[in-house]
Design a protein around this motif. Structure first.
Motif, PDB file in Angstrom:
ATOM      1  N   PRO A 154       0.827  -1.210   0.000  1.00 51.84           N
ATOM      2  CA  PRO A 154       0.000   0.000   0.000  1.00 51.84           C
ATOM      3  C   PRO A 154       0.858   1.255   0.000  1.00 51.84           C
ATOM      4  O   PRO A 154       2.079   1.206   0.201  1.00 51.84           O
ATOM      5  CB  PRO A 154      -0.824  -0.141   1.281  1.00 51.84           C
ATOM      6  N   VAL A 155       0.225   2.411  -0.204  1.00 56.01           N
ATOM      7  CA  VAL A 155       0.954   3.663  -0.384  1.00 56.01           C
ATOM      8  C   VAL A 155       1.567   4.154   0.921  1.00 56.01           C
ATOM      9  O   VAL A 155       2.745   4.531   0.960  1.00 56.01           O
ATOM     10  CB  VAL A 155       0.011   4.731  -0.973  1.00 56.01           C
ATOM     11  N   LEU A 156       0.804   4.162   1.996  1.00 55.45           N
ATOM     12  CA  LEU A 156       1.291   4.727   3.249  1.00 55.45           C
ATOM     13  C   LEU A 156       2.533   4.016   3.782  1.00 55.45           C
ATOM     14  O   LEU A 156       3.490   4.681   4.198  1.00 55.45           O
ATOM     15  CB  LEU A 156       0.172   4.727   4.293  1.00 55.45           C
ATOM     16  N   PRO A 157       2.589   2.687   3.782  1.00 55.54           N
ATOM     17  CA  PRO A 157       3.845   2.052   4.201  1.00 55.54           C
ATOM     18  C   PRO A 157       5.033   2.431   3.341  1.00 55.54           C
ATOM     19  O   PRO A 157       6.152   2.560   3.847  1.00 55.54           O
ATOM     20  CB  PRO A 157       3.523   0.558   4.102  1.00 55.54           C
ATOM     21  N   ARG A 158       4.823   2.639   2.048  1.00 53.65           N
ATOM     22  CA  ARG A 158       5.933   3.078   1.195  1.00 53.65           C
ATOM     23  C   ARG A 158       6.426   4.458   1.612  1.00 53.65           C
ATOM     24  O   ARG A 158       7.625   4.719   1.644  1.00 53.65           O
ATOM     25  CB  ARG A 158       5.481   3.102  -0.269  1.00 53.65           C
ATOM     26  N   VAL A 159       5.482   5.330   1.915  1.00 51.07           N
ATOM     27  CA  VAL A 159       5.868   6.668   2.361  1.00 51.07           C
ATOM     28  C   VAL A 159       6.665   6.587   3.661  1.00 51.07           C
ATOM     29  O   VAL A 159       7.685   7.273   3.837  1.00 51.07           O
ATOM     30  CB  VAL A 159       4.613   7.545   2.534  1.00 51.07           C
ATOM     31  N   MET A 160       6.222   5.751   4.574  1.00 55.24           N
ATOM     32  CA  MET A 160       6.934   5.594   5.842  1.00 55.24           C
ATOM     33  C   MET A 160       8.330   5.033   5.630  1.00 55.24           C
ATOM     34  O   MET A 160       9.289   5.433   6.299  1.00 55.24           O
ATOM     35  CB  MET A 160       6.132   4.688   6.773  1.00 55.24           C
ATOM     36  N   GLN A 161       8.469   4.121   4.702  1.00 57.95           N
ATOM     37  CA  GLN A 161       9.791   3.579   4.413  1.00 57.95           C
ATOM     38  C   GLN A 161      10.718   4.652   3.849  1.00 57.95           C
ATOM     39  O   GLN A 161      11.905   4.728   4.219  1.00 57.95           O
ATOM     40  CB  GLN A 161       9.674   2.420   3.422  1.00 57.95           C
ATOM     41  N   LEU A 267      10.330  11.221  14.549  1.00 58.26           N
ATOM     42  CA  LEU A 267       9.453  10.861  13.431  1.00 58.26           C
ATOM     43  C   LEU A 267       9.806   9.498  12.852  1.00 58.26           C
ATOM     44  O   LEU A 267       8.916   8.709  12.482  1.00 58.26           O
ATOM     45  CB  LEU A 267       9.538  11.929  12.343  1.00 58.26           C
ATOM     46  N   ALA A 268      11.093   9.212  12.775  1.00 55.01           N
ATOM     47  CA  ALA A 268      11.516   7.908  12.256  1.00 55.01           C
ATOM     48  C   ALA A 268      11.075   6.782  13.183  1.00 55.01           C
ATOM     49  O   ALA A 268      10.661   5.704  12.720  1.00 55.01           O
ATOM     50  CB  ALA A 268      13.030   7.883  12.073  1.00 55.01           C
ATOM     51  N   ILE A 269      11.154   7.010  14.479  1.00 57.43           N
ATOM     52  CA  ILE A 269      10.696   5.998  15.434  1.00 57.43           C
ATOM     53  C   ILE A 269       9.197   5.771  15.281  1.00 57.43           C
ATOM     54  O   ILE A 269       8.712   4.624  15.310  1.00 57.43           O
ATOM     55  CB  ILE A 269      11.058   6.419  16.868  1.00 57.43           C
ATOM     56  N   ALA A 270       8.437   6.855  15.127  1.00 59.03           N
ATOM     57  CA  ALA A 270       6.991   6.713  14.919  1.00 59.03           C
ATOM     58  C   ALA A 270       6.691   5.946  13.631  1.00 59.03           C
ATOM     59  O   ALA A 270       5.795   5.088  13.592  1.00 59.03           O
ATOM     60  CB  ALA A 270       6.337   8.093  14.881  1.00 59.03           C
ATOM     61  N   ALA A 271       7.450   6.238  12.575  1.00 62.73           N
ATOM     62  CA  ALA A 271       7.256   5.505  11.325  1.00 62.73           C
ATOM     63  C   ALA A 271       7.606   4.036  11.484  1.00 62.73           C
ATOM     64  O   ALA A 271       6.932   3.153  10.931  1.00 62.73           O
ATOM     65  CB  ALA A 271       8.106   6.131  10.214  1.00 62.73           C
ATOM     66  N   CYS A 272       8.649   3.746  12.246  1.00 58.23           N
ATOM     67  CA  CYS A 272       9.028   2.345  12.490  1.00 58.23           C
ATOM     68  C   CYS A 272       7.957   1.614  13.290  1.00 58.23           C
ATOM     69  O   CYS A 272       7.678   0.432  13.045  1.00 58.23           O
ATOM     70  CB  CYS A 272      10.366   2.293  13.211  1.00 58.23           C
ATOM     71  N   VAL A 273       7.345   2.304  14.247  1.00 62.69           N
ATOM     72  CA  VAL A 273       6.259   1.688  15.011  1.00 62.69           C
ATOM     73  C   VAL A 273       5.090   1.353  14.090  1.00 62.69           C
ATOM     74  O   VAL A 273       4.488   0.265  14.171  1.00 62.69           O
ATOM     75  CB  VAL A 273       5.818   2.620  16.155  1.00 62.69           C
ATOM     76  N   TYR A 274       4.764   2.277  13.191  1.00 63.04           N
ATOM     77  CA  TYR A 274       3.678   2.021  12.233  1.00 63.04           C
ATOM     78  C   TYR A 274       4.022   0.837  11.334  1.00 63.04           C
ATOM     79  O   TYR A 274       3.178  -0.050  11.102  1.00 63.04           O
ATOM     80  CB  TYR A 274       3.426   3.264  11.396  1.00 63.04           C
ATOM     81  N   LEU A 275       5.257   0.811  10.815  1.00 67.99           N
ATOM     82  CA  LEU A 275       5.649  -0.293   9.938  1.00 67.99           C
ATOM     83  C   LEU A 275       5.661  -1.619  10.681  1.00 67.99           C
ATOM     84  O   LEU A 275       5.298  -2.660  10.111  1.00 67.99           O
ATOM     85  CB  LEU A 275       7.033  -0.002   9.349  1.00 67.99           C
ATOM     86  N   ALA A 276       6.073  -1.604  11.933  1.00 69.47           N
ATOM     87  CA  ALA A 276       6.099  -2.843  12.705  1.00 69.47           C
ATOM     88  C   ALA A 276       4.700  -3.407  12.908  1.00 69.47           C
ATOM     89  O   ALA A 276       4.508  -4.630  12.933  1.00 69.47           O
ATOM     90  CB  ALA A 276       6.767  -2.601  14.057  1.00 69.47           C
ATOM     91  N   ARG A 277       3.713  -2.542  13.020  1.00 70.68           N
ATOM     92  CA  ARG A 277       2.338  -2.996  13.260  1.00 70.68           C
ATOM     93  C   ARG A 277       1.587  -3.319  11.987  1.00 70.68           C
ATOM     94  O   ARG A 277       0.734  -4.204  11.980  1.00 70.68           O
ATOM     95  CB  ARG A 277       1.567  -1.928  14.033  1.00 70.68           C
ATOM     96  N   ILE A 283      10.531  -2.065   8.195  1.00 66.26           N
ATOM     97  CA  ILE A 283      11.623  -1.408   8.931  1.00 66.26           C
ATOM     98  C   ILE A 283      12.964  -1.872   8.391  1.00 66.26           C
ATOM     99  O   ILE A 283      13.877  -1.069   8.185  1.00 66.26           O
ATOM    100  CB  ILE A 283      11.504  -1.711  10.434  1.00 66.26           C
ATOM    101  N   ARG A 284      13.080  -3.170   8.170  1.00 67.88           N
ATOM    102  CA  ARG A 284      14.353  -3.693   7.673  1.00 67.88           C
ATOM    103  C   ARG A 284      14.704  -3.097   6.316  1.00 67.88           C
ATOM    104  O   ARG A 284      15.840  -2.674   6.082  1.00 67.88           O
ATOM    105  CB  ARG A 284      14.259  -5.216   7.581  1.00 67.88           C
ATOM    106  N   ARG A 285      13.729  -3.053   5.401  1.00 67.73           N
ATOM    107  CA  ARG A 285      14.014  -2.492   4.078  1.00 67.73           C
ATOM    108  C   ARG A 285      14.312  -1.001   4.141  1.00 67.73           C
ATOM    109  O   ARG A 285      15.182  -0.506   3.406  1.00 67.73           O
ATOM    110  CB  ARG A 285      12.825  -2.768   3.151  1.00 67.73           C
ATOM    111  N   ALA A 286      13.614  -0.275   4.998  1.00 67.20           N
ATOM    112  CA  ALA A 286      13.860   1.164   5.108  1.00 67.20           C
ATOM    113  C   ALA A 286      15.244   1.446   5.663  1.00 67.20           C
ATOM    114  O   ALA A 286      15.978   2.305   5.150  1.00 67.20           O
ATOM    115  CB  ALA A 286      12.791   1.800   5.995  1.00 67.20           C
TER     116      ALA A 286
END
Length: 388
Positions: A154-161, A267-277, A283-286
């Motif tokens: 999906p789009v949002l996970p790509r943005v977070m990465q 912000l990166a930590i928040a994005a990692c939390v979102y990606l983890a869930r 997270i690994r790819r980012a």
């Protein structure tokens, strides 16, 4: 001979009663001769033609002198108990003389017999498509499905990465610079072998004292007079106004950089939390992409610094400070406390920290087959559960 005896026993008035008794023993009122003789039984490669037996055998009077009953359609039963005989050859025709059988039942029986004959003539089904799939092909197919599932992001996970990957170099660089601006690094630099001594009389103790004031001013929230009011052992002003002004600029640049790095880290930590869930493996790819970008940037800057240090140092200062505000004489306090070797060593330590952090991140996030399959399986399970 037996027939003659039977005919004699059934002749005359007494014979009529005997014939009536015999007919009562036969289901449907049929004759005993018909029950005893039966129909021809034979084996055949196909079902026998039973159409002749679906009509009444006679519509008149039997040899016993009475009217023969109307015979109904025949039914198919196994003609032999031999298990080696095909099922289609174990069919014989016998008459069904039950009074409850109707013409509709006869028609249904005829249709069943014709269907059985047609089934026997049908060719064997094509089972070529039912071959067992080789294990290697099956594994490849499942891996392809997992890759397709992983590719449908999906789009949002790509943005977070992208956010994590872009912020990673800035965060790592800010952490490396902060590690250099500490009393520990200052002490190690002044006490390391080969560090140039002050030609104008500062001892190592003097350098540690005045250098610690300078370092504290960069990190604290004190005004410019924190340095402007410092005096040397002779009571003279330790730093010139131009030096204090330049250190105020350095403080502003470093403070802004540290704040930006801290915000980006949050912000990166928040994005990692979102990606983890929501997106397993994101997270690994980012982090892997960010580490690659940081490593490339660090190598480019390192090559530029090694090949032309003076130019590199000048360009960095020109990027952050106004012209004429960061050049001093050799006998000024800032040059005596922080000679050129100090900045070379500081740049080397910053580069080493960035390089080490990038390599360590690459090792921990390298896209091995096991990691990719684990992430793809977890993502497929989450999509199946409706969590993506």
């Amino acid at each position: 001979m037996a027939d003659k005896v039977e005919n004699q026993n059934t002749s005359g008035p007494a014979g009529s009663e005997r014939r009536a008794a015999l007919r009562s023993d036969v289901p449907g009122g049929g004759s005993t001769r018909l029950r005893e003789s039966g129909f021809p039984m034979r084996k055949a490669s196909t079902l026998p033609d039973v159409s002749a037996y679906s009509e009444p055998i006679s519509s008149g009077t039997s040899e016993w002198g009475s009217e023969e009953p109307h015979h109904e359609p025949v039914a198919a039963v196994p003609a032999t108990d031999d298990p080696s005989t095909p099922a289609t050859q174990q069919i014989a025709a016998i008459p069904v003389t039950g009074k409850g059988v109707t013409d509709a039942d006869a028609d249904a029986s005829a249709h069943v017999s014709e269907g059985a004959r047609e089934t026997d003539d049908d060719p064997a089904p094509d089972t070529s498509a039912l071959t067992i799939r080789p294990p290697e092909e099956d594994v490849t197919r499942r891996a392809s499905q997992r890759d397709e599932a992983a590719a449908a992001k999906p789009v949002l996970p790509r943005v977070m990465q992208v956010v994590v990957a872009v912020f990673f170099p800035v965060i790592l660089l800010g952490a490396a610079v902060r590690a250099v601006t500490t009393p520990l690094f200052l002490w190690a630099e002044y006490h390391r072998p080969g560090f140039p001594a002050d030609s104008y009389g500062f001892s190592t103790e003097d350098r540690m004292t005045y250098g610690s004031y300078t370092m504290d001013y960069i990190l604290n929230w004190a005004p410019a007079r924190y340095l402007g009011n410092l005096v040397n052992t002779d009571g003279d002003q330790l730093f010139l106004d131009s030096e204090v002004g330049h250190m105020a600029d350095v403080k502003a640049v470093l403070s802004t950089g540290f704040v930006v790095a801290t915000v980006l880290a949050i912000l990166a930590i928040a994005a990692c939390v979102y990606l983890a869930r929501r997106y397993p493996g994101g997270i690994r790819r980012a982090l892997f992409a960010g580490a690659v970008a940081t490593l490339v940037l660090a190598v480019v800057l390192a090559v530029a610094g090694v090949l032309a240090w003076e130019t590199f140092f000048t360009q960095v200062h020109a990027l952050f400070f106004a012209d004429g505000t960061w050049t001093f004489r050799l006998d000024d306090t800032l040059i005596r406390l922080f000679p050129a070797q100090f900045w070379i060593d500081a740049a080397a330590v910053v580069g080493a920290i960035v390089l080490l952090g990038s390599v360590l991140t690459l090792v921990l996030t390298w896209p091995t087959r096991a990691r990719r399959e684990k992430s793809a399986n977890a993502y497929a399970r989450r999509r199946a559960a409706g969590g993506v």
